[in-house]
Design an enzyme around this catalytic site. Structure first.
Site, mmCIF file in Angstrom:
data_model
loop_
_atom_site.group_PDB
_atom_site.id
_atom_site.type_symbol
_atom_site.label_atom_id
_atom_site.label_comp_id
_atom_site.label_asym_id
_atom_site.label_seq_id
_atom_site.Cartn_x
_atom_site.Cartn_y
_atom_site.Cartn_z
ATOM 1 N N TYR A 52 0.894 -1.271 0.145
ATOM 2 C CA TYR A 52 -0.034 0.034 0.246
ATOM 3 C C TYR A 52 0.804 1.251 0.049
ATOM 4 O O TYR A 52 2.101 1.077 0.170
ATOM 5 C CB TYR A 52 -0.884 0.101 1.329
ATOM 6 C CG TYR A 52 0.005 0.010 2.717
ATOM 7 C CD1 TYR A 52 0.428 -0.835 3.090
ATOM 8 C CD2 TYR A 52 0.178 1.362 3.078
ATOM 9 C CE1 TYR A 52 1.227 -0.813 4.392
ATOM 10 C CE2 TYR A 52 1.044 1.479 4.350
ATOM 11 C CZ TYR A 52 1.531 0.542 4.772
ATOM 12 O OH TYR A 52 2.226 0.521 5.996
ATOM 13 N N THR A 118 2.998 4.367 12.236
ATOM 14 C CA THR A 118 3.387 3.808 13.529
ATOM 15 C C THR A 118 5.072 3.895 13.417
ATOM 16 O O THR A 118 5.621 3.438 14.888
ATOM 17 C CB THR A 118 3.086 2.412 13.595
ATOM 18 O OG1 THR A 118 3.378 1.656 12.492
ATOM 19 C CG2 THR A 118 1.375 2.353 13.559
HETATM 20 C C1 SIN Z 1 4.322 4.938 8.804
HETATM 21 O O1 SIN Z 1 4.934 4.856 9.796
HETATM 22 O O2 SIN Z 1 4.028 5.809 8.192
HETATM 23 C C2 SIN Z 1 4.373 3.635 8.023
HETATM 24 C C3 SIN Z 1 3.855 2.447 8.681
HETATM 25 C C4 SIN Z 1 2.691 2.426 9.759
HETATM 26 O O3 SIN Z 1 1.905 3.434 9.696
HETATM 27 O O4 SIN Z 1 2.371 1.344 10.258
#
Ligand code: SIN
Length: 355
Positions: A52, A118
């Site tokens: 994605y 995350t």
């Molecule tokens: C991000 O940190 O933007 C990619 C991974 C995620 O959100 O889990």
């Protein structure tokens, strides 16, 4: 027309309007600030292929996936950034802190939810924990599966984050991070899994609370300074001091440390081995860094425990600071902010014991 009938209609309309206004007024006002991440990621709908692109879905579409959210709060959404959090930077942090402080100073805002990737969520959370000047709830949330994935975790996580921000019990606890039914302190939480939905933990202390059916329950209080007890601030700033992280390993060379010093780093976080221990060449390079006015903080590449003073490394004699239980990426955030106030080694060590 019969005047009794008209009066009856008017009373009904006024009554309905009154009820509607009352219902609206009684719900807390929560603003969602969106920054991107997997929670706003878009891939092939319903496909088992997990690829994605992060940060594609705008905030209003993110909200469409969780219609019940409007039953628990009056929601407003704002797009602060639209990036994967691997691209998170000081400018977005400063913008986010300024906007949150502005919003929370208003009587008509009761809490904030930040949607965020995350990967660097723990760093943004801790940055806000130190720079937001309000005890109203601020909750940071993300997802491990994109919005189009089978069994996407984003909608439930977002609903929970709003429920947490809307609950008065969440006030005064510093910035909270919530995913997968758990509520963590921004200071203690860290990412522990690259792909699974149970992606966060607090190595030493566990979650502050749990959430079930949209109702948070808290079990621990936090003792370190945060939000209104923090004297760290980014008010009117447009950049932060350059602080870099060096990773320790057997047979380590001094190359990275010397390169960071030569590139103008104001601080170096050493992710040492064990209790922040140092390969001899690295120790020599860090001593050279201190002699040039660079602040050196020893942290550890080990997941849990503390990096203590009074152990194998004599921090006071060498001019180093120990990070206590902050991991290298959290220690970097604290040092960036502390360097805005002081470069005194003893005062910096005190910050690491208190924040
Ligand atoms: C991000 O940190 O933007 C990619 C991974 C995620 O959100 O889990």
């Amino acid at each position: 027309m019969n005047t009794h009938l008209i009066k009856g209609w008017m009373i009904t309309i006024i009554f309905t309007f009154g009820l509607f206004t009352l219902a609206f007024a009684q719900k807390p006002n929560i603003t969602i600030l969106a920054t991107g991440g997997t929670i706003a990621g878009v891939g092939q709908a319903g496909s088992t292929d997990t690829r994605y692109t992060a940060g594609k879905l705008p905030i209003d579409q993110l909200l469409n996936a969780v219609p019940d959210i409007h039953k628990i709060a009056n929601i407003k959404g704002e797009q602060i950034a639209q990036i994967g959090s691997q691209a998170m930077n000081d400018q977005v942090w400063l913008k986010l802190a300024a906007r949150i402080n502005e919003l929370l100073s208003r009587k008509d805002v009761d809490g904030i939810v930040v949607t965020h990737g995350t990967d660097t969520q723990e760093e943004t959370a801790y940055f806000l924990n130190l720079t937001v000047k309000s005890s109203k709830p601020v909750v940071i949330v993300g997802a491990m599966r994109s919005s189009t994935a089978i069994s996407a975790d984003g909608p439930k996580n977002l609903y929970d984050a709003v429920a947490i921000a809307a609950d008065p019990k969440s006030a005064g606890r510093g910035v909270l991070q919530a995913m997968n039914d758990r509520i963590y302190s921004a200071r203690d939480v860290t990412k522990i899994n690259t792909t699974g939905v149970e992606a966060f933990q607090s190595a030493n202390f566990g979650p502050l609370g749990l959430i079930f059916n949209g109702k948070p329950a808290y079990y621990h209080a936090i003792t370190r300074k945060h939000t209104i007890t923090s004297d760290l601030s980014t008010d009117k700033l447009d950049k932060l001091p350059k602080v870099d992280i060096v990773y320790g390993y057997a047979n380590m060379t001094a190359t990275a440390i010397d390169a960071f010093v030569n590139s103008g780093s104001k601080g170096i976080i050493m992710a040492g081995v064990g209790n922040g221990n140092l390969y001899p060449e690295a120790e020599e390079a860090l001593k050279r860094a201190v002699a040039k006015g660079v602040v050196v903080v020893r942290s550890s590449r080990v997941f849990s425990g503390r990096t203590t003073t009074d152990s194998e490394v004599d921090d006071k004699a060498l001019g180093f600071v120990a990070s206590d239980d902050l991991n290298p990426q959290k220690a970097r955030v604290l040092l960036q902010l502390v360097l805005l106030k002081t470069t005194n080694r003893d005062k910096i060590q005190q910050y690491f014991f208190e924040y």
